[in-house]
Design an enzyme around this catalytic site. Structure first.
Site, mmCIF file in Angstrom:
data_model
loop_
_atom_site.group_PDB
_atom_site.id
_atom_site.type_symbol
_atom_site.label_atom_id
_atom_site.label_comp_id
_atom_site.label_asym_id
_atom_site.label_seq_id
_atom_site.Cartn_x
_atom_site.Cartn_y
_atom_site.Cartn_z
ATOM 1 N N ASP A 1 -27.128 -8.577 -6.497
ATOM 2 C CA ASP A 1 -28.083 -7.665 -5.866
ATOM 3 C C ASP A 1 -27.411 -6.311 -5.690
ATOM 4 O OD1 ASP A 1 -30.323 -6.673 -4.683
ATOM 5 O OD2 ASP A 1 -30.026 -7.659 -2.750
ATOM 6 N N CYS B 1 -58.970 9.747 10.852
ATOM 7 C CA CYS B 1 -60.069 10.721 10.891
ATOM 8 C C CYS B 1 -61.189 10.331 11.843
ATOM 9 C CB CYS B 1 -60.627 10.949 9.486
ATOM 10 S SG CYS B 1 -61.484 9.505 8.798
ATOM 11 N N GLU C 1 -25.471 -17.138 -14.862
ATOM 12 C CA GLU C 1 -24.675 -16.181 -14.099
ATOM 13 C C GLU C 1 -25.398 -15.866 -12.795
ATOM 14 O OE1 GLU C 1 -24.521 -12.690 -16.565
ATOM 15 O OE2 GLU C 1 -24.644 -13.940 -18.362
ATOM 16 N N LYS D 1 -35.402 -16.359 -9.567
ATOM 17 C CA LYS D 1 -35.272 -15.903 -8.187
ATOM 18 C C LYS D 1 -35.012 -17.087 -7.255
ATOM 19 C CE LYS D 1 -36.490 -11.482 -8.690
ATOM 20 N NZ LYS D 1 -35.924 -10.325 -8.027
ATOM 21 N N ASP E 1 0.835 -1.203 0.000
ATOM 22 C CA ASP E 1 0.000 0.000 0.000
ATOM 23 C C ASP E 1 0.872 1.256 0.000
ATOM 24 O OD1 ASP E 1 -2.222 -1.567 0.026
ATOM 25 O OD2 ASP E 1 -2.667 -1.321 2.157
ATOM 26 N N ALA E 2 1.967 1.211 0.766
ATOM 27 C CA ALA E 2 2.851 2.380 0.853
ATOM 28 C C ALA E 2 3.476 2.702 -0.496
ATOM 29 C CB ALA E 2 3.936 2.132 1.893
ATOM 30 N N GLU E 3 3.905 1.655 -1.213
ATOM 31 C CA GLU E 3 4.510 1.867 -2.536
ATOM 32 C C GLU E 3 3.500 2.464 -3.498
ATOM 33 O OE1 GLU E 3 6.564 -0.652 -6.220
ATOM 34 O OE2 GLU E 3 6.064 -1.662 -4.339
ATOM 35 N N TYR E 4 2.286 1.920 -3.488
ATOM 36 C CA TYR E 4 1.233 2.429 -4.379
ATOM 37 C C TYR E 4 0.931 3.888 -4.053
ATOM 38 C CZ TYR E 4 -3.175 2.741 -6.945
ATOM 39 O OH TYR E 4 -4.159 3.117 -7.816
ATOM 40 N N ASP E 5 0.792 4.194 -2.764
ATOM 41 C CA ASP E 5 0.474 5.563 -2.346
ATOM 42 C C ASP E 5 1.573 6.543 -2.759
ATOM 43 O OD1 ASP E 5 -1.864 4.648 -1.271
ATOM 44 O OD2 ASP E 5 -1.142 4.604 0.799
ATOM 45 N N LYS F 1 -29.223 -17.238 -19.947
ATOM 46 C CA LYS F 1 -29.250 -16.615 -21.268
ATOM 47 C C LYS F 1 -28.938 -17.648 -22.344
ATOM 48 C CE LYS F 1 -27.317 -12.284 -19.443
ATOM 49 N NZ LYS F 1 -26.122 -11.414 -19.428
ATOM 50 N N GLU G 1 -23.300 -4.279 -12.961
ATOM 51 C CA GLU G 1 -23.922 -4.056 -11.656
ATOM 52 C C GLU G 1 -22.857 -3.551 -10.679
ATOM 53 O OE1 GLU G 1 -27.936 -4.735 -10.107
ATOM 54 O OE2 GLU G 1 -27.059 -5.031 -12.092
ATOM 55 N N CYS H 1 -61.515 4.614 11.573
ATOM 56 C CA CYS H 1 -60.250 5.023 10.945
ATOM 57 C C CYS H 1 -59.366 5.686 11.993
ATOM 58 C CB CYS H 1 -60.529 5.992 9.797
ATOM 59 S SG CYS H 1 -59.032 6.733 9.092
ATOM 60 N N CYS I 1 -61.931 2.953 5.258
ATOM 61 C CA CYS I 1 -62.415 4.237 5.755
ATOM 62 C C CYS I 1 -63.249 4.845 4.628
ATOM 63 C CB CYS I 1 -61.251 5.161 6.102
ATOM 64 S SG CYS I 1 -61.769 6.866 6.433
ATOM 65 N N LYS J 1 -27.199 -13.513 -10.222
ATOM 66 C CA LYS J 1 -27.920 -12.241 -10.318
ATOM 67 C C LYS J 1 -27.477 -11.371 -9.144
ATOM 68 C CE LYS J 1 -32.562 -10.304 -10.817
ATOM 69 N NZ LYS J 1 -32.515 -9.422 -9.620
ATOM 70 N N TYR K 1 -21.685 -7.848 -17.564
ATOM 71 C CA TYR K 1 -22.289 -9.078 -18.090
ATOM 72 C C TYR K 1 -22.945 -8.950 -19.462
ATOM 73 C CZ TYR K 1 -26.076 -6.589 -15.730
ATOM 74 O OH TYR K 1 -26.940 -5.611 -15.297
ATOM 75 N N CYS L 1 -60.730 11.992 4.213
ATOM 76 C CA CYS L 1 -59.773 11.562 5.231
ATOM 77 C C CYS L 1 -58.380 12.010 4.791
ATOM 78 C CB CYS L 1 -59.815 10.044 5.392
ATOM 79 S SG CYS L 1 -58.494 9.370 6.430
ATOM 80 N N SER M 1 -35.485 -4.934 -18.577
ATOM 81 C CA SER M 1 -35.557 -5.835 -17.436
ATOM 82 C C SER M 1 -35.731 -7.262 -17.954
ATOM 83 C CB SER M 1 -36.732 -5.450 -16.537
ATOM 84 O OG SER M 1 -37.946 -5.470 -17.277
#
Length: 675
Positions: A125, A420, A121, A323, A33-37, A299, A183, A417, A435, A123, A234, A440, A82
């Site tokens: 979220d 109201c 594949e 799903k 990380d130090a080298e990259y920084d 697919k 995604e 209700c 109601c 899905k 994808y 209302c 979709s």
């Protein structure tokens, strides 16, 4: 010296790009990380000192840019559609049967049951994103939006480490233009760590998806840069300059271009039996994955077969989202609150002891109606099973009666209700408590929120919170009141500046010119959804036609059932409703009817519109086609009759020429309608 500096800057960029790609895409740590920084800081320092060598696709862009005032809309070249849903093995096999039938491969005929190869594949979220690359450089990033138009989030997307600012690999393998879809998500462990560091005052995100969505839509991209966002890709939308023959080849291209995808969870399936097994396997290990998934996507692998299968109005016929089974957990029922909708329905809502289900803390759940409470024999204090149906909507499914202590108490249906105080009534079906008070406050708010919603009047800037504020302040109680709002009334409202108020008034004015079907749907008449509203609009023609409607005429309309006819006739016969419709007309509401012809010069013909036409927008061209009896489609296939092509027609023109389709320009389309 300046030539030397330019060389050093370019070498730093190349080195940082390689290290970033290795770490974020290949999960291969090649420097500390130090080298990259240190390298990153050196690049920033040199770019600041020598701005003539600054570049839009420099790795330094990953830290963000100055805040935006708002996101600009972006219209996708190819819509982000979709997918149709499936839920179990039988649905998966039904999908395969539909594919085979459409391709003329009858599975019941021995020797002709040629299987179709699929890819499967996970899905993810997360939040949909589209990246546009021209000649290998990232030029735009957009949210999915409504599928046709999203928001330009380019500055934010550039800060995501797994989003390359330039495609990798040989330039000869870069497309001239490509929309790459994917995604954005956050790994579960990183989400938990981020939430743990936030105070209650800052607020904690409910789940990884909400976190990804909120992070991606920050106006200050430096905030997005500080969030641990990731992305998988994808699919492609518009693609120019190269051809991709299959989903399998697409993933090979993504690899070459330096774009991540869910490689370890992919399955290439020669038969539908393989698809079923792969789906079941992925569901069994979903909780072991570092990120949230809520299903699988199946697919058809072959691009040529996809072109033959084509699209429905909202989704492709060659793909389906399956799903996973909903998740359950047990908790205790603390109380029952009552929600009042625009129709006056008193809906019981379970108040629960908070319980985590699938990465979300659930404290409320649906009980549907009071008959459902009786059916479950539900009592206050009961321990219950709660299910996230489709991993989204929580509901109480079962009472764990064996765990009762005797301290539980009966749940009484409200006799009035809670807002109201009007005595409640059972509806005609004796199922729902309502109601009956049309004024209302809860019903008024629900009705107004529905009236201005996207599928109705679609008044931009008039959301749920503002509607509630307008009602609470006594500024709006009926639909026509919206069109009488003034700048003086809006300016004192909470979070309402002069620009926002003026924009809102302009949106209200714009909404006065709309379609009759939108108004009919927005009125919230029971049993009148969007499709029934379109059918009614073609018969009623105007709002005055609604006032003249009677049950016998309405019931005679094909596709309008008895319940809808009775509801519309009752609505039109009510004096208060009639006065409200007349007030809308007096306020300047002007409606038109989108006619759909079943005859005409284009009857039985399909048209695909692409490119920029001289005078017609794409939507106007499609409406013209429908008016003349034709069917507009979004993709070119061998079954398409005509391609209507304008400037920059792109890949659809090449496909149409390959299929030998008839190509029309705008003038030829208009002439064809004359017969």
């Amino acid at each position: 010296m300046t030539r030397e500096v330019e060389t050093i800057i370019e070498e730093l960029r190349v080195r940082l790009e390689e290290l970033s790609y290795a770490y974020y895409v290949l999960a291969d740590l090649r420097a500390s990380d130090a080298e990259y920084d240190d390298l990153f800081a050196k690049l920033q320092r040199l770019e600041a000192e020598y701005p003539q060598y600054d570049r839009e696709d420099s790795p330094s862009r990953k830290v963000g840019a100055p805040p935006l005032e708002s996101f600009q809309p972006h219209r996708h070249v190819v819509p982000m559609l979709s997918l149709a849903n499936a839920h179990n093995e039988e649905d998966i096999r039904d999908f395969d049967r539909r594919v085979l039938k459409s391709l003329g491969r009858d599975e019941s005929t021995e020797g002709n049951a040629r299987p179709v190869a699929y890819t499967l594949e996970p899905k993810i979220d997360g939040v949909g994103i589209s990246l546009t690359y021209e000649a290998g450089s990232l030029v735009l990033a957009s949210t999915r939006g409504d599928g046709t138009t999203g928001e330009n989030i380019t500055l934010n997307a550039k800060t995501i480490n797994s989003v390359p600012l330039r495609l990798r690999g040989p330039k000869s393998e870069h497309p001239e233009f490509v929309e790459i879809r994917g995604e954005v998500f956050v790994e579960k462990s990183r989400f938990d760590a981020f939430n743990a560091d936030r105070s209650e005052e800052e607020g904690r995100y409910a789940n990884p998806r909400n976190f990804a969505s909120g992070s991606l839509r920050q106006l200050d991209s430096s905030i997005t840069a500080a969030r641990p966002l990731d992305a998988f890709f994808y699919s492609v939308g518009e693609l120019r300059g190269i051809k991709i023959k299959s989903q399998a080849e697409l993933f090979q291209r993504l690899d070459t271009w330096g774009l991540k995808y869910a490689k370890s969870q992919l399955a290439f399936c020669p038969t539908i039996d393989d698809v079923v097994k792969a789906h079941q396997k992925l569901e069994s290990i979903r909780d072991e994955l570092p990120y949230e998934i809520d299903g699988t996507v199946i697919k058809v692998d072959d691009e040529e077969l996809r072109q033959i299968l084509g699209f429905r109005s909202r989704n492709p016929r060659w793909a389906v989202a399956v799903k996973f089974k909903s998740r359950e957990a047990s908790t205790r029922l603390l109380g029952v609150d009552v929600s009042i909708g625009r129709t006056g329905a008193l809906t019981p809502v379970a108040r629960l002891e908070p319980v985590p289900i699938g990465g979300v803390t659930i404290s409320n759940a649906s009980l549907h109606n009071y008959d459902e409470i009786e059916r479950l024999d539900l009592r206050l204090g009961d321990r219950v099973l709660v299910e996230r149906a489709g991993d989204v909507i929580p509901k109480v499914t079962k009472v764990l009666t064996a765990e009762r202590t005797g301290a539980e108490s009966k749940i009484e249906a409200p006799t009035q209700c809670p807002i109201c105080g009007t005595p409640s009534q059972r509806d005609a079906e004796k199922v729902v408590l309502r109601c009956p008070n049309a004024v209302c406050p809860a019903r008024i708010k629900g009705g107004l929120i529905h009236f201005v919603a996207k599928n109705a009047l679609d008044i931009d800037g008039l959301g749920e919170k503002l509607v509630i504020q307008l009602v609470d302040e006594g500024l709006v109680t009926t639909y026509p009141d919206i069109f009488g709002l003034s700048l003086d009334q809006l300016l004192p409202l909470e979070r309402m500046g002069a620009t926002s108020a003026e924009n809102l008034l302009a949106a209200i004015e714009k909404a006065k010119s709309t379609t009759l079907s939108r108004v009919l749907f927005g009125l919230g008449i029971r049993h009148v959804g969007a499709s029934v509203a379109e059918i009614l609009a073609r018969h009623l023609k105007t709002l005055e036609g609604l006032l003249a409607a009677n049950y016998e005429d309405l019931e005679a309309i094909h596709e309008v059932g008895e319940k809808a006819a009775a509801a519309v006739a009752e609505f039109a016969g009510d004096d208060d409703n009639r006065a409200m419709i007349e007030a809308l007309i007096a306020a300047g509401i002007k409606t038109k009817v989108e006619e759909v012809s079943h005859g005409g010069a284009f009857a039985g013909l399909t048209f695909c519109v692409t490119g920029t036409l001289p005078t017609l927008s794409r939507q106007e061209a499609q409406n013209f086609i429908k008016k003349n009896g034709g069917k507009p489609v979004s993709a070119v296939s061998k079954k398409t009759d005509f391609l209507v092509a304008g400037e920059k027609a792109g890949s659809k023109l090449k496909k149409a020429e390959g299929y030998g389709l008839k190509i029309l320009d705008e003038a030829a389309l208009l002439k064809l309608a004359e017969g």
